[in-house]
Design a protein around this motif. Structure first.
Motif, mmCIF file in Angstrom:
data_model
loop_
_atom_site.group_PDB
_atom_site.id
_atom_site.type_symbol
_atom_site.label_atom_id
_atom_site.label_comp_id
_atom_site.label_asym_id
_atom_site.label_seq_id
_atom_site.Cartn_x
_atom_site.Cartn_y
_atom_site.Cartn_z
ATOM 1 N N GLU A 15 2.239 -2.813 -19.164
ATOM 2 C CA GLU A 15 3.210 -3.662 -18.462
ATOM 3 C C GLU A 15 3.238 -5.065 -19.090
ATOM 4 N N LEU A 16 2.069 -5.592 -19.422
ATOM 5 C CA LEU A 16 1.991 -6.905 -20.064
ATOM 6 C C LEU A 16 2.651 -6.867 -21.444
ATOM 7 N N GLU A 17 2.391 -5.807 -22.204
ATOM 8 C CA GLU A 17 3.017 -5.659 -23.524
ATOM 9 C C GLU A 17 4.534 -5.607 -23.407
ATOM 10 N N LYS A 22 9.876 -7.801 -24.452
ATOM 11 C CA LYS A 22 11.187 -8.174 -23.894
ATOM 12 C C LYS A 22 11.370 -9.686 -23.816
ATOM 13 N N ARG A 23 10.298 -10.442 -24.169
ATOM 14 C CA ARG A 23 10.331 -11.907 -24.143
ATOM 15 C C ARG A 23 10.774 -12.430 -22.769
ATOM 16 N N VAL A 44 3.175 -13.917 -25.974
ATOM 17 C CA VAL A 44 3.607 -13.689 -27.357
ATOM 18 C C VAL A 44 2.688 -12.757 -28.138
ATOM 19 N N ASP A 45 1.446 -12.579 -27.682
ATOM 20 C CA ASP A 45 0.530 -11.738 -28.446
ATOM 21 C C ASP A 45 -0.693 -11.405 -27.604
ATOM 22 N N ILE A 56 -2.032 -14.176 -25.375
ATOM 23 C CA ILE A 56 -1.705 -15.456 -25.990
ATOM 24 C C ILE A 56 -0.308 -15.842 -25.518
ATOM 25 N N LEU A 57 -0.171 -17.053 -24.999
ATOM 26 C CA LEU A 57 1.113 -17.530 -24.507
ATOM 27 C C LEU A 57 1.794 -18.382 -25.567
#
Length: 80
Positions: A15-17, A22-23, A44-45, A56-57
């Motif tokens: 879900e996080l991925e 989808k940004r 972002v990662d 990583i935000l």
């Protein structure tokens, strides 16, 4: 001393991925120094550091995945 890392469920990680791909700007509630914090940012990662997983935000902030309380309406415990 930092608590031992506890891996999150694969479904919650997926879900996080999906939010990252989808940004989607997300409201992330997490624990830091035993206090609940909230940040709104893009994921972002993801990376592993010393066998611990972090998100990583876009701001550069790194949040250990097992410190996440909630991301938008997703709660990690609901995916156990």
């Amino acid at each position: 001393m930092e608590n031992k890392y506890i891996p999150i469920s694969c479904h919650f990680y997926d879900e996080l991925e999906a939010l990252a791909v989808k940004r989607i700007k997300s409201k992330i509630v997490f624990l830091e120094d035993d206090l609940e914090n909230e940040i709104e940012d893009l994921i972002v990662d993801f990376k592993n550091i010393n066998k611990e997983e972090f998100m990583i935000l876009s701001s550069g902030k790194q949040i250990r995945l097992d410190k996440i309380v909630r991301v938008n309406d997703l709660v990690p415990t609901s995916y156990c």
